[in-house]
Design an enzyme around this catalytic site. Structure first.
Site, mmCIF file in Angstrom:
data_model
loop_
_atom_site.group_PDB
_atom_site.id
_atom_site.type_symbol
_atom_site.label_atom_id
_atom_site.label_comp_id
_atom_site.label_asym_id
_atom_site.label_seq_id
_atom_site.Cartn_x
_atom_site.Cartn_y
_atom_site.Cartn_z
ATOM 1 N N LYS A 189 21.050 -69.643 45.420
ATOM 2 C CA LYS A 189 21.508 -68.938 44.217
ATOM 3 C C LYS A 189 20.314 -68.299 43.514
ATOM 4 O O LYS A 189 20.388 -67.160 43.060
ATOM 5 C CB LYS A 189 22.245 -69.909 43.280
ATOM 6 C CG LYS A 189 23.617 -70.293 43.794
ATOM 7 C CD LYS A 189 24.233 -71.434 43.018
ATOM 8 C CE LYS A 189 25.488 -71.947 43.724
ATOM 9 N NZ LYS A 189 26.034 -73.154 43.137
ATOM 10 N N GLN A 226 25.186 -77.783 38.862
ATOM 11 C CA GLN A 226 25.392 -77.921 40.304
ATOM 12 C C GLN A 226 26.144 -79.215 40.610
ATOM 13 O O GLN A 226 25.747 -80.293 40.176
ATOM 14 C CB GLN A 226 24.017 -77.890 41.024
ATOM 15 C CG GLN A 226 24.113 -77.919 42.543
ATOM 16 C CD GLN A 226 24.830 -76.697 43.124
ATOM 17 O OE1 GLN A 226 24.615 -75.562 42.695
ATOM 18 N NE2 GLN A 226 25.691 -76.921 44.106
ATOM 19 N N ASP A 272 30.733 -70.368 36.200
ATOM 20 C CA ASP A 272 31.475 -70.987 37.306
ATOM 21 C C ASP A 272 32.968 -71.064 36.978
ATOM 22 O O ASP A 272 33.768 -71.449 37.827
ATOM 23 C CB ASP A 272 30.960 -72.415 37.568
ATOM 24 C CG ASP A 272 29.980 -72.471 38.731
ATOM 25 O OD1 ASP A 272 29.913 -71.486 39.503
ATOM 26 O OD2 ASP A 272 29.281 -73.497 38.873
#
Ligand code: NAP
Length: 277
Positions: free
Chosen positions: A50, A94, A117
């Site tokens: 990422k 994460q 997200d």
């Protein structure tokens, strides 16, 4: 005739090239904060990918590494500091988190605009209400773009989604329904999955079971999207028995090179969208 391969790598490169141009025109550099708890080696790979992708398109990224035994209060405190940091427009936590942490509680500390997200209760609710202003989770958005790339009309089609997680299965089913598909969601308690799959014009598999989807479960010419990432030794394989399924399907995504790169590209899109807001 063998299925056409949907090249997620190529489509994601196109998205990144567009983002690079868009970012050049912005009067600020979009910023992404990544919170990584502990030293899970798989998370390490995802986080590195990422950050590398951010750098490629011109997004500033910063990594907050916190020890495995961090408390919920400490994490929430970190997120609150990120919420008020003007150079950061998006933040992701994460996953997976260690068992002592309540993932939803932690994610819900994020300001919804920075939740790139799309995992806060607020953004999930917006998606449920069909509101396009929310951040939509990157993997389901990537899945939809891959389907769209085939040019197939979704109106009235039967879509079957294998998996009902908040991260992939559920939001994918909602997005397909928004496009007027009739959607069936299967999970570990569903009976006779092969028979249901055989009626699918579009089949999305997100269960994390290597080569679960066999050729005899596929309707001829169906679109097959393989979200699964399964590590067998040092190889990564999907949920779909690619070599045999491609003889029956009309379109199919490979693993790697299908949904994976699209997830990263769609995350970057969400960061740029957040920076514009
Ligand atoms: P998850 O939270 O573990 O959810 C798995 C889902 O699959 C659950 O709904 C589960 O049913 C269902 N399931 C498990 N075994 C099944 C079976 N034998 N038959 C039918 N359903 C079954 O996983 P996730 O986060 O959604 O991820 C799914 C897969 O996608 C994983 O391989 C993950 O690594 C991959 N993934 C890939 C990307 C990408 O960018 N390519 C992104 C995210 C995830 P229950 O609800 O009944 O337990």
């Amino acid at each position: 005739m063998a299925a056409k391969i949907i090249d997620g790598k190529r489509i994601s490169e196109k998205i990144k090239a567009q983002l690079r141009q868009e970012i050049k025109k912005l009067n600020k550099k979009p910023g992404l904060a990544i919170i990584q708890v502990g030293n899970n080696p798989v998370s390490e790979i995802y986080v590195n990918n990422k950050r590398k992708a951010c750098e490629e398109v011109g997004i500033f990224s910063e990594l907050h590494r916190v020890p495995e035994n961090v408390s919920e209060a400490q994490l929430v405190n970190l997120i609150q500091r990120i919420n008020s940091d003007n150079k950061i427009h998006g933040c992701i936590v994460q996953m997976p988190l260690p068992n002592h942490l309540d993932g939803q509680k932690i994610v819900d500390a994020l300001c919804p605009l920075k939740d790139v997200d799309g995992l806060t209760t607020y953004n999930q609710g917006r998606l449920l209400g069909g509101k396009n202003t929310a951040h939509i989770p990157a993997t389901p958005r990537g899945v939809m773009k891959l389907i769209e790339s085939t040019g197939i009309k979704l109106n009235g089609k039967h879509a079957v989604v294998l998996g009902r997680s908040n991260l992939v299965g559920k939001p994918t089913a909602l997005l397909l329904q928004q496009e007027n598909c009739t959607v069936t969601v299967c999970h570990s308690k569903t009976r006779n999955i092969p028979a249901i799959c055989r009626t699918a014009d579009i089949l999305v598999s997100a269960i994390g079971r290597p080569r679960f989807v066999k050729a005899n479960m596929i309707k001829r010419s169906a679109v097959v999207i393989d979200v699964g990432i399964n590590r067998i030794g040092n190889k990564i394989i999907g949920d779909v028995d690619f070599e045999n399924v491609k003889k029956v399907a009309g379109w199919i995504t490979p693993v790697p090179g299908g949904v994976g790169p699209m997830t990263v590209a769609c995350l970057l899109e969400n960061v740029v969208k957040a920076a514009k807001i």
